[in-house]
Motif scaffolding. Structure first.
Motif, short mmCIF file in Angstrom:
data_model
loop_
_atom_site.label_atom_id
_atom_site.label_comp_id
_atom_site.label_asym_id
_atom_site.label_seq_id
_atom_site.Cartn_x
_atom_site.Cartn_y
_atom_site.Cartn_z
N ALA A 15 0.84 -1.19 0.00
CA ALA A 15 0.00 0.00 0.00
C ALA A 15 0.88 1.24 0.00
CB ALA A 15 -0.92 0.02 1.22
N ASP A 314 -9.14 5.46 -5.48
CA ASP A 314 -9.13 3.99 -5.55
C ASP A 314 -10.35 3.43 -6.26
OD1 ASP A 314 -6.73 3.85 -4.15
OD2 ASP A 314 -7.75 3.84 -2.21
N ILE A 318 -12.00 -0.35 -6.55
CA ILE A 318 -13.27 -0.62 -5.86
C ILE A 318 -14.29 -1.20 -6.84
CG2 ILE A 318 -15.21 0.48 -4.68
CD1 ILE A 318 -13.15 2.48 -3.52
N GLY A 325 -13.35 -6.85 -0.14
CA GLY A 325 -12.39 -6.38 0.85
C GLY A 325 -11.40 -5.35 0.34
N THR A 326 -10.34 -5.17 1.12
CA THR A 326 -9.33 -4.15 0.84
C THR A 326 -8.26 -4.72 -0.08
OG1 THR A 326 -7.98 -4.76 2.73
CG2 THR A 326 -9.74 -3.16 3.11
N GLN A 329 -6.32 -7.65 1.60
CA GLN A 329 -7.05 -8.84 2.02
C GLN A 329 -7.03 -9.91 0.93
OE1 GLN A 329 -10.79 -6.90 3.18
NE2 GLN A 329 -10.41 -7.54 5.30
#
Length: 424
Positions: A15, A314, A318, A325-326, A329
């Motif tokens: 990230a 993002d 998305i 999830g992120t 994940q």
């Protein structure tokens, strides 16, 4: 049976961490004076195209001057600001005191004002600008778009360069020899919906003529303490990047009466909207940073999307991942966290490796060209799964016609892992 050089693939996603460094309280903002036209005047005073049709007196787009003052106030200044439409007794309306952006002005108009002012407005503008030249850290000459015609030949276009050179001569004569002067290249109006030529052959010829003009303007950068802001890079990007996007967030080319945030141009189809103006600001900052004692940070794509346009940077991820999830994940418990599922266009709810092993000792994976607008994807290698991971040498990564990438076998065998990083 040939051995497999990839004994194991470990996939990771990283990230982005944004670090805000404290600004020195001792350094004064960089002071810039600009000589220009409607691309430089604050959009606050150009509401006839910068405001939505539903609220015609309240602009919802901003130009590069406004964006730099709003988002880099500790680093950049064009002097005191007046919100009044009658703040100055010269050709300007209100705005910043060192901003001499006058809508509809041509380079030839500025030559007249600097060398042979005639009207009262001319004389007042001349005198005010000359007084201000001695109070700033650099001067920007950002003019010529209104002189440009897509039907002009090279000789006619060169008159624009000559006018810009004359403006440069005047500024240099009335400032210290070491004062930096920035010359902006001319944006290609053929990139705008309003001026775009429908005939491909004519459009290509016109684009080449503008490129020739800008090559000659760039040559002015050989003058002492003179720098070039490559505004033409923005119009090249609009021509060539289809669809136009920032980190995968796509923008709409055609104008809209409401000036929605994800449009390249304002509702008149000619003036660049906020995102494009932010990219103009970056080209100006690149020129400033060539000589400024303290470099001014450029606008990242994520900053443009989130801070200037109120968009989620993002959103492309998305849209793909949905409820899974992120980025980090891994709901299907395979070797691919969600960000890598996105970049490899694999199903985040169904286990997979994201890579194919071939009998000739090679391995293959297929990144998504669309997802790669949003994040970068690297392949790292290690002989022992310890901390000494290094990028796979580029000659060992062979792009294939179908969009896949083949990794050549090695001896001894190595371990590999993916590394994905969202673009800044």
């Amino acid at each position: 049976m040939p051995h497999l050089s990839l004994r194991r693939i470990i996939s990771t996603a990283s990230a982005v961490v944004f670090v805000c460094l404290p600004t020195s309280t001792n350094a004064a903002p960089f002071k810039l004076l600009a000589i220009g036209d409607s691309l430089t005047e604050e959009y606050r005073f150009e509401f006839f195209f910068s405001a939505p049709a539903s609220n015609g007196l309240t602009p919802n787009t901003k130009n590069w001057v406004e964006l730099l003052h709003q988002h880099r106030p500790a680093h950049f200044s064009m002097g005191n600001y007046s919100n009044s439409f009658v703040a100055y007794a010269d050709w300007r309306k209100g705005g910043y005191e060192y901003n001499y952006g006058v809508p509809a002005f041509k380079a030839s108009d500025w030559v007249r004002i600097l060398y042979t002012p005639s009207s009262a407005f001319d004389i007042t503008t001349h005198d005010e600008l000359r007084n201000d030249l001695g109070t700033v850290d650099a001067v920007l000459i950002f003019i010529g778009g209104n002189d440009l015609s897509l039907s002009s030949n090279d000789a006619q276009n060169d008159l624009i360069r000559q006018s810009i050179a004359s403006i440069h001569d005047y500024v240099r004569t009335h400032t210290p020899e070491n004062l930096p002067i920035i010359i902006a290249t001319v944006p290609d109006i053929g990139a705008t919906p309003k001026e775009k030529l429908s005939d491909p052959t004519a459009a290509a010829a016109a684009r080449q003529r503008v490129a020739t003009l800008n090559a000659n303007i760039i040559a002015l950068g050989s003058r002492p303490n003179t720098y070039i802001a490559r505004i033409d890079k923005l119009t090249d990007l609009i021509f060539d990047l289809t669809p136009f996007h920032l980190n995968g967030t796509e923008f709409i080319y055609a104008p809209n009466p409401q000036n929605p945030p994800l449009h390249i141009f304002c509702k008149d189809g000619f003036h660049p909207a906020t995102a494009a103006q932010a990219l103009i600001a970056n080209e100006i900052l690149k020129a400033i940073n060539l000589f400024a004692t303290t470099p001014i940070p450029l606008f990242s794509n994520r900053e443009i999307l989130s801070q200037m346009l109120s968009q989620n940077p993002d959103q492309p991820f998305i849209n793909f991942i949905g409820a899974n999830g992120t980025m980090s994940q891994n709901p299907d418990n395979d070797s691919l966290p969600n960000l890598l599922e996105f970049l490899l266009n694999t199903n985040p709810s169904s286990p997979n490796e994201g890579i194919s092993f071939l009998t000739d000792g090679t391995a293959s994976f297929t990144p998504s060209s669309t997802a790669l607008r949003f994040a970068s994807l690297a392949v790292l290698q290690s002989p022992d799964l310890q901390d000494n991971w290094t990028p796979v040498p580029q000659p060992n990564m062979i792009p294939q016609p179908d969009g896949s990438i083949k990794i050549l076998p090695t001896s001894p065998k190595l371990f590999y892992k993916f590394l994905a990083t969202p673009n800044p």
